[in-house]
Every structure is written in structure tokens, then in C-alpha cells.
Design a protein around this motif. Structure first.
Motif, mmCIF file in Angstrom:
data_model
loop_
_atom_site.group_PDB
_atom_site.id
_atom_site.type_symbol
_atom_site.label_atom_id
_atom_site.label_comp_id
_atom_site.label_asym_id
_atom_site.label_seq_id
_atom_site.Cartn_x
_atom_site.Cartn_y
_atom_site.Cartn_z
ATOM 1 N N ILE A 104 7.640 -12.335 21.992
ATOM 2 C CA ILE A 104 6.812 -13.060 22.958
ATOM 3 C C ILE A 104 7.693 -13.769 23.984
ATOM 4 N N SER A 105 8.745 -14.431 23.519
ATOM 5 C CA SER A 105 9.635 -15.137 24.445
ATOM 6 C C SER A 105 10.351 -14.155 25.368
ATOM 7 N N ASP A 106 10.660 -12.974 24.864
ATOM 8 C CA ASP A 106 11.303 -11.940 25.663
ATOM 9 C C ASP A 106 10.378 -11.476 26.798
ATOM 10 N N GLU A 107 9.125 -11.272 26.475
ATOM 11 C CA GLU A 107 8.164 -10.873 27.509
ATOM 12 C C GLU A 107 7.956 -12.004 28.514
ATOM 13 N N PHE A 108 7.900 -13.240 28.041
ATOM 14 C CA PHE A 108 7.772 -14.385 28.949
ATOM 15 C C PHE A 108 8.982 -14.446 29.883
ATOM 16 N N HIS A 109 10.161 -14.238 29.337
ATOM 17 C CA HIS A 109 11.405 -14.232 30.111
ATOM 18 C C HIS A 109 11.329 -13.198 31.237
ATOM 19 N N GLN A 110 10.708 -12.046 30.973
ATOM 20 C CA GLN A 110 10.662 -10.980 31.966
ATOM 21 C C GLN A 110 9.762 -11.313 33.163
ATOM 22 N N ILE A 111 8.896 -12.298 33.016
ATOM 23 C CA ILE A 111 8.061 -12.733 34.147
ATOM 24 C C ILE A 111 8.940 -13.182 35.308
ATOM 25 N N PHE A 112 10.094 -13.731 34.985
ATOM 26 C CA PHE A 112 10.979 -14.301 35.991
ATOM 27 C C PHE A 112 12.024 -13.311 36.529
ATOM 28 N N ILE A 113 11.943 -12.057 36.081
ATOM 29 C CA ILE A 113 12.912 -11.032 36.484
ATOM 30 C C ILE A 113 12.260 -10.135 37.544
ATOM 31 N N GLU A 114 13.021 -9.839 38.574
ATOM 32 C CA GLU A 114 12.526 -9.060 39.704
ATOM 33 C C GLU A 114 11.914 -7.727 39.262
ATOM 34 N N GLY A 115 10.648 -7.531 39.617
ATOM 35 C CA GLY A 115 9.956 -6.280 39.331
ATOM 36 C C GLY A 115 9.465 -6.119 37.907
ATOM 37 N N ARG A 116 9.699 -7.109 37.075
ATOM 38 C CA ARG A 116 9.286 -7.016 35.667
ATOM 39 C C ARG A 116 8.114 -7.949 35.421
ATOM 40 N N ALA A 118 5.320 -9.480 31.939
ATOM 41 C CA ALA A 118 5.018 -9.562 30.512
ATOM 42 C C ALA A 118 3.950 -8.530 30.161
ATOM 43 N N GLU A 119 4.175 -7.818 29.085
ATOM 44 C CA GLU A 119 3.234 -6.796 28.621
ATOM 45 C C GLU A 119 2.882 -7.051 27.157
ATOM 46 N N LEU A 120 1.611 -7.225 26.877
ATOM 47 C CA LEU A 120 1.160 -7.414 25.501
ATOM 48 C C LEU A 120 1.485 -6.185 24.655
ATOM 49 N N THR A 121 1.381 -4.998 25.261
ATOM 50 C CA THR A 121 1.688 -3.780 24.494
ATOM 51 C C THR A 121 3.149 -3.765 24.039
ATOM 52 N N ASP A 122 4.052 -4.326 24.858
ATOM 53 C CA ASP A 122 5.455 -4.390 24.441
ATOM 54 C C ASP A 122 5.626 -5.314 23.241
ATOM 55 N N VAL A 123 4.902 -6.421 23.213
ATOM 56 C CA VAL A 123 4.966 -7.332 22.064
ATOM 57 C C VAL A 123 4.468 -6.612 20.811
ATOM 58 N N VAL A 124 3.416 -5.831 20.958
ATOM 59 C CA VAL A 124 2.875 -5.083 19.809
ATOM 60 C C VAL A 124 3.890 -4.042 19.330
ATOM 61 N N ILE A 125 4.505 -3.317 20.266
ATOM 62 C CA ILE A 125 5.511 -2.313 19.897
ATOM 63 C C ILE A 125 6.723 -2.990 19.246
ATOM 64 N N ASP A 126 7.182 -4.093 19.848
ATOM 65 C CA ASP A 126 8.315 -4.836 19.288
ATOM 66 C C ASP A 126 8.006 -5.318 17.874
ATOM 67 N N SER A 127 6.829 -5.900 17.710
ATOM 68 C CA SER A 127 6.424 -6.432 16.399
ATOM 69 C C SER A 127 6.303 -5.312 15.374
ATOM 70 N N SER A 128 5.805 -4.166 15.805
ATOM 71 C CA SER A 128 5.709 -3.015 14.902
ATOM 72 C C SER A 128 7.094 -2.560 14.456
ATOM 73 N N GLY A 129 8.027 -2.513 15.401
ATOM 74 C CA GLY A 129 9.400 -2.139 15.053
ATOM 75 C C GLY A 129 10.002 -3.100 14.051
ATOM 76 N N ALA A 130 9.792 -4.417 14.281
ATOM 77 C CA ALA A 130 10.304 -5.429 13.355
ATOM 78 C C ALA A 130 9.675 -5.267 11.975
ATOM 79 N N PHE A 131 8.364 -5.034 11.943
ATOM 80 C CA PHE A 131 7.643 -4.874 10.683
ATOM 81 C C PHE A 131 8.203 -3.689 9.892
ATOM 82 N N VAL A 132 8.397 -2.569 10.572
ATOM 83 C CA VAL A 132 8.930 -1.382 9.898
ATOM 84 C C VAL A 132 10.374 -1.624 9.450
#
Length: 156
Positions: A104-116, A118-132
Motif C-alpha cells: 500500500i505504501s509503495d502504491e501511495f509513493h508512486q502517486i508522487f512519481i512522474e507518470g505513475r 496508485a493501483e489497487l490491482t497492484d496491491v492485490v497482486i503484491d499481496s498475493s505474491g507475499a501470501f504465496v
């Protein structure tokens, strides 16, 4: 000392994630496109295919990169937490919570990066990777205990 090394690995991996997330969209896309092109060349060389949709393959590569880096992060965090002799269920819950919060903090961080953004789907994919990753760590630990190799590997 081994506890410190485990946490150093976690911090270094989080740093890598931060650096990759800190790239402007153009740079990030260039990196993933280069990786995608290498994969496409290898696919074309090994299977019979006329056309590979590079755009779709690039999305696939980017999503799998998210999954993979958090898969590794999940393993590293649960390992570091287990070094503190927490019960397995608490270690799993804390590790997963830390990974999700970092995603979540990573996606929030990307709000401040040019052209990037926050994506909820990325949080879901990231969390799935961590879970596995956490699951793979637990299964691997159980296999090592059964085979009697756990105490040898635990010192790593």
C-alpha cells in the motif's frame, strides 16, 4: 547476529522495490519492455507462433514482476520474524500484514512519481505474491523439519 542479517536482507529488498517504484513511468516501461522483448524472442524461438502481442506480454511481465518481488519479500519477512521465535501463526500474520502495508505504501509513493499512480490491482497482486511466498516458506520449513535439515538451514 543471524537475526540482524535476516532484517538487513528485508530492508535491502524493500530498498530495491522502492528504487524500482521511484522510476518515472517512461523509465519503468522501458525496463519492462526490454525484459518483454527478450522473453518474446525466446518464446518465438521455442514454440511455433506467428505473432506475439507485445503489449499483452508486457502487461503479463509487469504483473508477474509485482508478484515475484513480493513473493521474495514475503519469504524474507516471515524468515526474519521467525528468527525471533514467534509462533508460526503470529509470524505468518505479522509477515503478511507487513507485506500488505508495504505494498500500500509503495502504491501511495508512486502517486508522487512522474507518470505513475496508485493501483489497487497492484496491491492485490503484491499481496498475493507475499501470501504465496509465505506459504512456500512454511511448506519448505516443514519439509526441512521432516528431513532433519531444518537446524542446518536455520543458521543461514
Amino acid at each position: 547476529m543471524y537475526k540482524n542479517i535476516s532484517w538487513i536482507a528485508v530492508v535491502l529488498w524493500m530498498g530495491l522495490i522502492f528504487i524500482l517504484s521511484h522510476q518515472p513511468a517512461v523509465e519503468s516501461n522501458q525496463l519492462s519492455t526490454k525484459v518483454t522483448e527478450v522473453i518474446a524472442l525466446n518464446i518465438e524461438g521455442t514454440i511455433q507462433t506467428k505473432d506475439i502481442d507485445i503489449t499483452y506480454l508486457n502487461i503479463f511481465v509487469r504483473n508477474n514482476a509485482h508478484f515475484f518481488v513480493y513473493f521474495v519479500l514475503g519469504i524474507l519477512i516471515v524468515h526474519a520474524i521467525r528468527r525471533h521465535s514467534l509462533k508460526e501463526i503470529k509470524a505468518v500474520l505479522y509477515a503478511f500484514l507487513l507485506c500488505v502495508l508495504y505494498a500500500i505504501s509503495d502504491e501511495f509513493h508512486q502517486i508522487f512519481i512522474e507518470g505513475r499512480g496508485a493501483e489497487l490491482t497492484d496491491v492485490v497482486i503484491d499481496s498475493s505474491g507475499a501470501f504465496v511466498g509465505i506459504g512456500v516458506y512454511l511448506i519448505g520449513s516443514k519439509i526441512l523439519r521432516i528431513t532433519g535439515l531444518y537446524h542446518i538451514v536455520q543458521k543461514l
